[in-house]
Design a protein around this motif. Structure first.
Motif, short mmCIF file in Angstrom:
data_model
loop_
_atom_site.label_atom_id
_atom_site.label_comp_id
_atom_site.label_asym_id
_atom_site.label_seq_id
_atom_site.Cartn_x
_atom_site.Cartn_y
_atom_site.Cartn_z
N VAL A 50 0.87 -1.18 0.00
CA VAL A 50 0.00 0.00 0.00
C VAL A 50 0.90 1.23 0.00
O VAL A 50 1.64 1.48 0.95
CB VAL A 50 -0.94 0.00 1.22
CG1 VAL A 50 -1.85 1.23 1.18
CG2 VAL A 50 -1.77 -1.28 1.25
N ILE A 51 0.82 2.02 -1.08
CA ILE A 51 1.82 3.05 -1.36
C ILE A 51 1.13 4.39 -1.62
O ILE A 51 0.15 4.45 -2.36
CB ILE A 51 2.63 2.68 -2.61
CG1 ILE A 51 3.21 1.27 -2.49
CG2 ILE A 51 3.72 3.71 -2.88
CD1 ILE A 51 3.56 0.67 -3.82
N GLY A 52 1.65 5.46 -1.05
CA GLY A 52 1.21 6.80 -1.41
C GLY A 52 1.96 7.27 -2.64
O GLY A 52 3.18 7.13 -2.72
N VAL A 53 1.23 7.82 -3.62
CA VAL A 53 1.87 8.28 -4.86
C VAL A 53 1.39 9.68 -5.20
O VAL A 53 0.30 10.11 -4.80
CB VAL A 53 1.58 7.34 -6.05
CG1 VAL A 53 2.15 5.96 -5.80
CG2 VAL A 53 0.08 7.25 -6.33
N GLY A 54 2.20 10.40 -5.97
CA GLY A 54 1.86 11.74 -6.41
C GLY A 54 1.32 11.77 -7.82
O GLY A 54 1.16 10.74 -8.49
N THR A 55 1.08 12.98 -8.29
CA THR A 55 0.51 13.19 -9.62
C THR A 55 1.38 12.60 -10.72
O THR A 55 0.90 11.93 -11.64
CB THR A 55 0.32 14.69 -9.88
OG1 THR A 55 -0.50 15.24 -8.84
CG2 THR A 55 -0.34 14.93 -11.22
N GLN A 56 2.69 12.84 -10.63
CA GLN A 56 3.56 12.43 -11.72
C GLN A 56 3.62 10.91 -11.89
O GLN A 56 3.79 10.40 -13.00
CB GLN A 56 4.98 12.99 -11.50
CG GLN A 56 5.04 14.51 -11.52
CD GLN A 56 4.44 15.10 -12.79
OE1 GLN A 56 4.59 14.55 -13.88
NE2 GLN A 56 3.75 16.21 -12.65
N THR A 57 3.45 10.19 -10.80
CA THR A 57 3.40 8.73 -10.92
C THR A 57 2.21 8.30 -11.76
O THR A 57 2.33 7.47 -12.67
CB THR A 57 3.31 8.09 -9.52
OG1 THR A 57 4.51 8.36 -8.81
CG2 THR A 57 3.14 6.58 -9.63
N LEU A 58 1.04 8.87 -11.47
CA LEU A 58 -0.15 8.49 -12.22
C LEU A 58 -0.07 8.93 -13.68
O LEU A 58 -0.59 8.25 -14.57
CB LEU A 58 -1.40 9.08 -11.57
CG LEU A 58 -1.71 8.62 -10.14
CD1 LEU A 58 -3.04 9.19 -9.66
CD2 LEU A 58 -1.74 7.10 -10.04
N LEU A 59 0.59 10.05 -13.92
CA LEU A 59 0.66 10.57 -15.29
C LEU A 59 1.73 9.88 -16.13
O LEU A 59 1.52 9.65 -17.33
CB LEU A 59 0.94 12.08 -15.27
CG LEU A 59 -0.17 12.99 -14.77
CD1 LEU A 59 0.32 14.43 -14.72
CD2 LEU A 59 -1.40 12.89 -15.65
N ASN A 60 2.86 9.52 -15.51
CA ASN A 60 4.03 9.15 -16.30
C ASN A 60 4.62 7.78 -16.04
O ASN A 60 5.43 7.31 -16.84
CB ASN A 60 5.13 10.20 -16.11
CG ASN A 60 4.71 11.58 -16.58
OD1 ASN A 60 4.21 11.73 -17.69
ND2 ASN A 60 4.89 12.58 -15.73
N GLU A 61 4.26 7.15 -14.93
CA GLU A 61 4.82 5.83 -14.64
C GLU A 61 3.91 4.72 -15.18
O GLU A 61 2.69 4.89 -15.23
CB GLU A 61 5.01 5.63 -13.13
CG GLU A 61 6.08 6.52 -12.52
CD GLU A 61 7.48 6.02 -12.81
OE1 GLU A 61 7.61 4.89 -13.33
OE2 GLU A 61 8.44 6.75 -12.54
N PRO A 62 4.48 3.58 -15.57
CA PRO A 62 3.65 2.44 -16.03
C PRO A 62 3.08 1.65 -14.86
O PRO A 62 3.39 0.49 -14.64
CB PRO A 62 4.66 1.62 -16.84
CG PRO A 62 5.97 1.88 -16.18
CD PRO A 62 5.93 3.30 -15.71
N TRP A 63 2.21 2.31 -14.08
CA TRP A 63 1.76 1.74 -12.81
C TRP A 63 0.62 0.75 -12.95
O TRP A 63 0.44 -0.13 -12.11
CB TRP A 63 1.31 2.87 -11.86
CG TRP A 63 0.23 3.76 -12.41
CD1 TRP A 63 0.40 4.91 -13.12
CD2 TRP A 63 -1.19 3.58 -12.30
NE1 TRP A 63 -0.81 5.47 -13.47
CE2 TRP A 63 -1.81 4.67 -12.97
CE3 TRP A 63 -2.00 2.61 -11.71
CZ2 TRP A 63 -3.20 4.80 -13.06
CZ3 TRP A 63 -3.38 2.74 -11.79
CH2 TRP A 63 -3.97 3.82 -12.46
N SER A 64 -0.18 0.87 -14.01
CA SER A 64 -1.46 0.15 -14.04
C SER A 64 -1.30 -1.37 -14.06
O SER A 64 -2.10 -2.10 -13.45
CB SER A 64 -2.30 0.61 -15.23
OG SER A 64 -1.62 0.40 -16.44
N SER A 65 -0.25 -1.89 -14.72
CA SER A 65 -0.09 -3.34 -14.83
C SER A 65 0.33 -3.98 -13.52
O SER A 65 0.24 -5.19 -13.36
CB SER A 65 0.92 -3.68 -15.92
OG SER A 65 2.21 -3.22 -15.57
N LYS A 66 0.81 -3.16 -12.57
CA LYS A 66 1.28 -3.69 -11.29
C LYS A 66 0.39 -3.28 -10.13
O LYS A 66 0.78 -3.38 -8.97
CB LYS A 66 2.71 -3.20 -11.03
CG LYS A 66 3.69 -3.57 -12.14
CD LYS A 66 5.02 -2.88 -11.97
CE LYS A 66 5.94 -3.17 -13.15
NZ LYS A 66 7.21 -2.42 -13.06
#
Length: 662
Positions: free
Chosen positions: A33-49
């Motif tokens: 369970v991780i806190g993330v900022g705007t740039q993570t949601l916009l620019n990181e390939p987060w959805s597959s993980k």
């Protein structure tokens, strides 16, 4: 898999804090369970993980300013393809088709359409009057009528949630994709539409995905609510505490409805235990203490470092009086840490229930042959429950500068474990956490410091496979650059091609190296967490041994944490010394003998989805080498070199892409 809690502009610190705490209690260790900022949601390939995205309370207009357009498209695609989303309070407004908040009030009104539209109607508020930004003047303990399909409640039970400005989901009963999970018991102060009851919490089906939106705060933990001295607020907190068991049942039921793997009961973060410093090398502990007390600002026996304060005890084990003064619900990141330095003897077994320090040093001595000087693991900081073995030295440079190369920090539980990208989680008993301090001269020229992560993975695999006859056959390998994977038992004995083999492997160890420059040295903090005997969230070393024994009719013994840590230290010391002399090139054959990627075919996303075969790593910078393939599957001329910290390698999708850092 991850649970991401959005912590960017628009979310309130309190809401983020309660989200992280509640979700970790119910979802750790199955999810990070991780806190993330705007740039993570916009620019990181987060959805597959990611299994679940959470948008906490606060104010939704700043969230719109951050995520409208690109961000919301990524979120909608994530949910549509089967992802889960949980929106609390303003997160519920944000995910609706239209917001109507305090309409007619020139100072408060927020009205307008929203992009995500997971709830296809209007989110109208405030459901109850009195809300004020920035305080708890309008805070209430509101009673909910819970849908019995979600939670069967016993006679006399009442579900109370913290409320502060949330919405009614208007006409929720008329939408085919919406199920009302709970409604407000009391008459609300806005038009609820044609529904028989005012909908407080709704479940929306969005193509393959699931969304739960709330007007209340079922995630708020009453024991953490103590910021206000207003009598009405204190009475609200009192009511919430008295009825907290039903709130927890309700939140758990919501998480289960989203299809998540949820703990039967809350796992509350355990309190920190003292950190024990010991060594079998005469004078080693006293030398560290002398250096620390001479350099670090002190108030009596309180050492004040950059981030943490350490209360120092010399050869003292009865420190309960200090521990009793700490709050019942401590903040592990700010509470004073108790440090006991054993200058004369090794700590007794009764002080460390989950780890036998004497046995560890015995195994270490057997591995080295003798412990007559400081070598890897010969100075040990051990805590049964700590924040993070890596964060403690990394965020307290005045402590780190006095730790000799080879100093080891180890723990049975971390309550603020750190990973790549700032990931934070609680690791439970059975996950062996450690951080090794290694010095490398700035003038070292054989190979860059990046190779230390390769050495670490290699050392752990070698440690496991050198336990004795038969252990070398265990299906445990390295995923580039430094994760350690074990084969799932159902794939034992199967002949798999490099590309077919990926689903057969699951992660059992992660490694993170932090590097500081102090004086003329790189001061490397080599953090590793290995699932030794805890099978969540994937599997463990000892579970693999059990399954391997059954499949092959073997009798390999389980590995103890003391033995594994000692063997790992010996291997790390041996390989690190070779590395300092010759660089990584002589160690490449050993690394290749344990890695997963021989002949694997990948797609290079940033090069037009070019198909390429992995052929190795470079011996100068540890770059992954992938060679282009023609339409017939033959390797042709073009080679690509990919950086271990600049690329995301999703081997399950055979995809390599650049990470976007901002």
């Amino acid at each position: 898999m991850n649970v991401l809690v959005y912590a960017g502009p628009g979310t309130s610190p309190d809401s983020v804090k309660h989200c992280l705490e509640s979700l970790r209690r119910f979802l750790s260790p199955h999810y990070a369970v991780i806190g993330v900022g705007t740039q993570t949601l916009l620019n990181e390939p987060w959805s597959s993980k990611t299994s679940l995205l959470v948008i906490p309370g606060g104010a939704d207009l700043p969230v719109c300013q951050q995520l409208n357009g690109k961000g919301n498209k990524v979120i909608r695609d994530f949910v549509s393809r089967g992802g889960k989303l949980l929106g609390f309070c303003s997160g519920g407004y944000y995910c609706s088709d239209k917001v109507e908040f305090e309409v007619g009030d020139p100072m408060m009104e927020v009205s307008g359409k929203r992009e995500l539209k997971f709830f296809p109607g209007i989110a109208r508020g405030c459901a109850f009057k009195g809300f004020q930004y920035g305080n708890e003047a309008g805070a209430l303990a509101v009673a909910l009528d819970v849908n019995p399909q979600l939670l069967e409640m016993e006679a006399g039970e009442e579900c109370l949630n913290y409320y502060n400005g949330g919405a009614v989901f208007v006409d929720a009963e008329k939408y085919d994709n919406v199920t009302v999970l709970a409604s407000y018991k009391e008459q609300v102060h806005v038009d609820q539409g044609d529904d028989t009851r005012a909908s407080a919490i709704v479940h929306c089906k969005v193509r393959e995905g699931d969304v739960i939106l709330t007007g209340t705060h079922p995630e708020f933990v009453p024991e953490m609510m103590h910021s206000s001295q207003e009598p009405s607020y204190l009475e609200t907190v009192k009511l919430l505490k008295e009825n907290d068991e039903v709130r927890k049942k309700f939140l758990r039921a919501c998480l289960l409805r989203l299809g998540l793997k949820v703990n039967d009961d809350e796992i509350v973060r355990p309190r920190l235990t003292p950190l024990l410093l010991s060594s079998p090398i005469s004078g080693a502990v006293q030398s560290i203490i002398d250096d620390l007390t001479a350099d670090v600002a002190a108030d009596g026996n309180l050492l004040k470092c950059e981030t943490d304060n350490f209360r120092l005890h010399i050869d003292e084990t009865e420190i309960s009086s200090h521990m009793d003064k700490q709050e019942e619900l401590e903040d592990p990141d700010t509470v004073t840490k108790e440090l006991i330095a054993f200058t004369k003897e090794i700590p007794e077994r009764k002080l460390t229930f989950y780890f036998d320090i004497n046995n560890y040093f015995r195994y270490l001595r057997e591995s080295y042959g003798a412990l007559d000087r400081v070598r890897a693991g010969s100075i040990l900081f051990y805590g049964e429950v700590v924040t993070s073995t890596s964060a403690m030295p990394n965020s307290n440079i005045s402590l780190l500068r006095h730790l000799p190369s080879g100093t080891l920090l180890a723990a049975s539980v971390q309550v603020s474990g750190r990973g790549r990208g700032g990931n934070i989680w609680i690791n439970p008993y059975g996950v062996l956490a450690s951080s090794l301090i290694l010095d490398l001269p700035l003038a070292y020229t054989h190979a860059p410091v990046v190779f230390i992560q390769y050495l670490t993975a290699l050392s752990y695999v070698e440690a496991i496979k050198s336990m004795g006859p038969g252990y070398e056959e265990l299906p445990i390998k390295i995923k580039w650059p430094n994760d350690i994977y074990a084969m799932k038992p159902e794939y034992f004995g199967q002949k798999l091609s490099p590309n077919d083999s990926e689903p057969a492997w699951v992660k059992i160890c992660g490694i993170l190296v932090n590097t500081n420059v102090i004086g003329k040295n790189y001061k490397c903090i080599v953090g590793a967490g290995i699932n030794l005997s805890n099978s969540e969230p994937t599997t463990s070393v000892n579970s693999t041994i059990t399954a391997w024994n059954k499949f092959n009719n073997k009798q390999l013994e389980h590995i103890s944490p003391e033995l594994l840590l000692a063997k790992y230290m010996y291997q790390m010391d041996t390989l690190f010394n070779k590395f300092k002399q010759f660089g990584f090139k002589p160690l490449l054959p050993l690394y290749y003998s344990h890695w997963l990627h021989d002949g694997q075919v990948v797609r290079l996303q940033d090069y037009g989805n070019t198909r390429a075969m992995i052929t190795g790593i470079t011996d100068d910078f540890g770059l992954l080498v992938a060679q282009e393939m023609d339409v017939h599957g033959r390797v042709c001329g073009q080679k690509y070199h990919l950086q271990p910290d600049g690329n995301s390698f999703d081997m399950f999708n055979n995809l390599i892409s650049k990470k976007a850092y901002v």
